[in-house]
Scaffold this motif. Structure first.
Motif, PDB file in Angstrom:
ATOM      1  N   TYR A  60      56.075  51.015  54.470  1.00  0.00           N
ATOM      2  CA  TYR A  60      56.474  50.648  53.111  1.00  0.00           C
ATOM      3  C   TYR A  60      55.824  49.330  52.707  1.00  0.00           C
ATOM      4  CZ  TYR A  60      59.260  49.226  49.126  1.00  0.00           C
ATOM      5  OH  TYR A  60      59.638  48.795  47.874  1.00  0.00           O
ATOM      6  N   ASP A  61      55.848  48.340  53.607  1.00  0.00           N
ATOM      7  CA  ASP A  61      55.239  47.034  53.327  1.00  0.00           C
ATOM      8  C   ASP A  61      53.740  47.168  53.085  1.00  0.00           C
ATOM      9  OD1 ASP A  61      57.706  45.832  53.592  1.00  0.00           O
ATOM     10  OD2 ASP A  61      57.328  45.060  55.613  1.00  0.00           O
ATOM     11  N   GLU A  62      53.067  47.989  53.900  1.00  0.00           N
ATOM     12  CA  GLU A  62      51.625  48.197  53.737  1.00  0.00           C
ATOM     13  C   GLU A  62      51.323  48.892  52.415  1.00  0.00           C
ATOM     14  OE1 GLU A  62      50.508  50.293  57.285  1.00  0.00           O
ATOM     15  OE2 GLU A  62      50.557  48.474  58.509  1.00  0.00           O
ATOM     16  N   LYS A  63      52.133  49.886  52.061  1.00  0.00           N
ATOM     17  CA  LYS A  63      51.947  50.604  50.798  1.00  0.00           C
ATOM     18  C   LYS A  63      52.143  49.653  49.617  1.00  0.00           C
ATOM     19  CE  LYS A  63      53.680  54.432  48.051  1.00  0.00           C
ATOM     20  NZ  LYS A  63      54.785  55.350  47.847  1.00  0.00           N
ATOM     21  N   THR A  64      53.187  48.838  49.677  1.00  0.00           N
ATOM     22  CA  THR A  64      53.468  47.865  48.612  1.00  0.00           C
ATOM     23  C   THR A  64      52.318  46.879  48.473  1.00  0.00           C
ATOM     24  OG1 THR A  64      55.839  48.082  49.026  1.00  0.00           O
ATOM     25  CG2 THR A  64      55.131  46.131  47.821  1.00  0.00           C
ATOM     26  N   LEU A  65      51.791  46.402  49.597  1.00  0.00           N
ATOM     27  CA  LEU A  65      50.668  45.465  49.561  1.00  0.00           C
ATOM     28  C   LEU A  65      49.441  46.123  48.933  1.00  0.00           C
ATOM     29  CD1 LEU A  65      49.409  42.744  50.258  1.00  0.00           C
ATOM     30  CD2 LEU A  65      48.912  43.649  52.537  1.00  0.00           C
ATOM     31  N   ARG A  66      49.146  47.361  49.322  1.00  0.00           N
ATOM     32  CA  ARG A  66      48.005  48.089  48.742  1.00  0.00           C
ATOM     33  C   ARG A  66      48.155  48.222  47.235  1.00  0.00           C
ATOM     34  NH1 ARG A  66      48.120  51.453  53.163  1.00  0.00           N
ATOM     35  NH2 ARG A  66      49.442  52.917  52.085  1.00  0.00           N
ATOM     36  N   GLU A  67      49.371  48.561  46.802  1.00  0.00           N
ATOM     37  CA  GLU A  67      49.624  48.715  45.368  1.00  0.00           C
ATOM     38  C   GLU A  67      49.408  47.395  44.635  1.00  0.00           C
ATOM     39  OE1 GLU A  67      53.565  50.327  45.285  1.00  0.00           O
ATOM     40  OE2 GLU A  67      52.870  52.360  45.719  1.00  0.00           O
ATOM     41  N   LYS A  68      49.847  46.296  45.220  1.00  0.00           N
ATOM     42  CA  LYS A  68      49.655  44.980  44.593  1.00  0.00           C
ATOM     43  C   LYS A  68      48.176  44.635  44.489  1.00  0.00           C
ATOM     44  CE  LYS A  68      54.045  42.842  45.842  1.00  0.00           C
ATOM     45  NZ  LYS A  68      54.700  41.788  46.634  1.00  0.00           N
ATOM     46  N   VAL A  69      47.416  44.936  45.531  1.00  0.00           N
ATOM     47  CA  VAL A  69      45.973  44.658  45.521  1.00  0.00           C
ATOM     48  C   VAL A  69      45.299  45.485  44.432  1.00  0.00           C
ATOM     49  CG1 VAL A  69      43.823  44.953  46.834  1.00  0.00           C
ATOM     50  CG2 VAL A  69      45.832  43.924  47.928  1.00  0.00           C
ATOM     51  N   ILE A  70      45.637  46.743  44.354  1.00  0.00           N
ATOM     52  CA  ILE A  70      45.036  47.622  43.333  1.00  0.00           C
ATOM     53  C   ILE A  70      45.403  47.137  41.938  1.00  0.00           C
ATOM     54  CG2 ILE A  70      45.102  49.956  42.356  1.00  0.00           C
ATOM     55  CD1 ILE A  70      45.350  50.939  45.315  1.00  0.00           C
ATOM     56  N   ARG A  71      46.680  46.790  41.733  1.00  0.00           N
ATOM     57  CA  ARG A  71      47.094  46.262  40.416  1.00  0.00           C
ATOM     58  C   ARG A  71      46.322  44.992  40.075  1.00  0.00           C
ATOM     59  NH1 ARG A  71      52.481  45.907  41.839  1.00  0.00           N
ATOM     60  NH2 ARG A  71      53.068  48.008  42.337  1.00  0.00           N
ATOM     61  N   GLY A  72      46.136  44.131  41.060  1.00  0.00           N
ATOM     62  CA  GLY A  72      45.383  42.900  40.842  1.00  0.00           C
ATOM     63  C   GLY A  72      43.938  43.181  40.473  1.00  0.00           C
ATOM     64  N   GLN A  73      43.337  44.159  41.146  1.00  0.00           N
ATOM     65  CA  GLN A  73      41.958  44.520  40.837  1.00  0.00           C
ATOM     66  C   GLN A  73      41.845  45.106  39.433  1.00  0.00           C
ATOM     67  OE1 GLN A  73      41.197  47.089  44.172  1.00  0.00           O
ATOM     68  NE2 GLN A  73      40.280  45.443  45.387  1.00  0.00           N
ATOM     69  N   ILE A  74      42.799  45.934  39.069  1.00  0.00           N
ATOM     70  CA  ILE A  74      42.792  46.526  37.720  1.00  0.00           C
ATOM     71  C   ILE A  74      42.968  45.433  36.674  1.00  0.00           C
ATOM     72  CG2 ILE A  74      44.103  48.008  36.135  1.00  0.00           C
ATOM     73  CD1 ILE A  74      44.622  49.839  38.616  1.00  0.00           C
ATOM     74  N   ASN A  75      43.926  44.536  36.902  1.00  0.00           N
ATOM     75  CA  ASN A  75      44.147  43.435  35.957  1.00  0.00           C
ATOM     76  C   ASN A  75      42.907  42.554  35.834  1.00  0.00           C
ATOM     77  OD1 ASN A  75      46.757  44.220  35.366  1.00  0.00           O
ATOM     78  ND2 ASN A  75      47.683  42.877  36.894  1.00  0.00           N
ATOM     79  N   ALA A  76      42.268  42.246  36.956  1.00  0.00           N
ATOM     80  CA  ALA A  76      41.065  41.414  36.930  1.00  0.00           C
ATOM     81  C   ALA A  76      39.953  42.111  36.162  1.00  0.00           C
ATOM     82  CB  ALA A  76      40.609  41.099  38.356  1.00  0.00           C
ATOM     83  N   TYR A  77      39.825  43.407  36.358  1.00  0.00           N
ATOM     84  CA  TYR A  77      38.785  44.172  35.667  1.00  0.00           C
ATOM     85  C   TYR A  77      39.005  44.125  34.160  1.00  0.00           C
ATOM     86  CZ  TYR A  77      36.024  48.102  33.996  1.00  0.00           C
ATOM     87  OH  TYR A  77      35.144  48.886  33.304  1.00  0.00           O
ATOM     88  N   PHE A  78      40.243  44.395  33.718  1.00  0.00           N
ATOM     89  CA  PHE A  78      40.513  44.432  32.282  1.00  0.00           C
ATOM     90  C   PHE A  78      40.541  43.042  31.657  1.00  0.00           C
ATOM     91  CE2 PHE A  78      42.021  48.747  33.294  1.00  0.00           C
ATOM     92  CZ  PHE A  78      41.253  49.437  32.380  1.00  0.00           C
ATOM     93  N   ASN A  79      40.959  42.030  32.411  1.00  0.00           N
ATOM     94  CA  ASN A  79      40.928  40.658  31.898  1.00  0.00           C
ATOM     95  C   ASN A  79      39.489  40.174  31.722  1.00  0.00           C
ATOM     96  OD1 ASN A  79      43.688  40.388  31.661  1.00  0.00           O
ATOM     97  ND2 ASN A  79      43.925  39.564  33.730  1.00  0.00           N
ATOM     98  N   LYS A  80      38.598  40.610  32.600  1.00  0.00           N
ATOM     99  CA  LYS A  80      37.210  40.213  32.524  1.00  0.00           C
ATOM    100  C   LYS A  80      36.532  40.842  31.283  1.00  0.00           C
ATOM    101  CE  LYS A  80      34.737  41.221  36.172  1.00  0.00           C
ATOM    102  NZ  LYS A  80      33.732  41.500  37.203  1.00  0.00           N
ATOM    103  N   ARG A  81      36.984  42.033  30.941  1.00  0.00           N
ATOM    104  CA  ARG A  81      36.400  42.764  29.794  1.00  0.00           C
ATOM    105  C   ARG A  81      36.887  42.228  28.464  1.00  0.00           C
ATOM    106  NH1 ARG A  81      36.437  48.970  30.277  1.00  0.00           N
ATOM    107  NH2 ARG A  81      34.970  48.626  28.599  1.00  0.00           N
ATOM    108  N   SER A  82      38.005  41.514  28.471  1.00  0.00           N
ATOM    109  CA  SER A  82      38.589  41.024  27.202  1.00  0.00           C
ATOM    110  C   SER A  82      37.820  39.887  26.620  1.00  0.00           C
ATOM    111  CB  SER A  82      40.023  40.562  27.410  1.00  0.00           C
ATOM    112  OG  SER A  82      40.809  41.588  27.930  1.00  0.00           O
TER     113      SER A  82
END
Length: 106
Positions: free
Chosen positions: A84-106
């Motif tokens: 569960y901890d590993e899954k949660t960490l993966r999800e946070k990393v992916i969310r961070g990458q998505i946010n960084a991608y869209f913030n960079k495009r703005s």
């Protein structure tokens, strides 16, 4: 100490000190290690070293055993928590990458 390793994770505590902190015998602590519930590091001379997180985990294990829970069930619970901890960490990393991608495009 690794850059992201906290003092709670650093394995520097001897088994004798762990016994004093937890009230468990050396034999009991080694048994929990044999049952793959706790994973101490070993020094070059083979001395077991534990972290403060290991101490907390040992107290948790001892409490569960007093409640009558078998070590195999405790191990299954720990594995489930780790996944569960590993899954949660993966999800946070992916969310961070998505946010960084869209913030960079703005």
């Amino acid at each position: 100490m690794a850059a992201n390793e906290s003092y709670m994770e650093k394995k520097v505590i001897s088994i004798g000190t762990v016994c004093e902190l937890t009230g468990l015998s050396e034999r009991r602590i080694r048994y929990y290690e044999e049952r793959k519930l706790i994973f101490p590091d070993r020094s070059k001379s083979g001395i077991r070293k534990y972290s403060f997180l290991d101490v907390e985990k040992l107290v948790d294990i001892a409490n569960k055993r007093e409640e009558g829970i078998q070590t195999s069930e405790i191990r299954k619970e720990f594995i489930k928590e780790k996944k569960y901890d590993e899954k949660t960490l993966r999800e946070k990393v992916i969310r961070g990458q998505i946010n960084a991608y869209f913030n960079k495009r703005s």
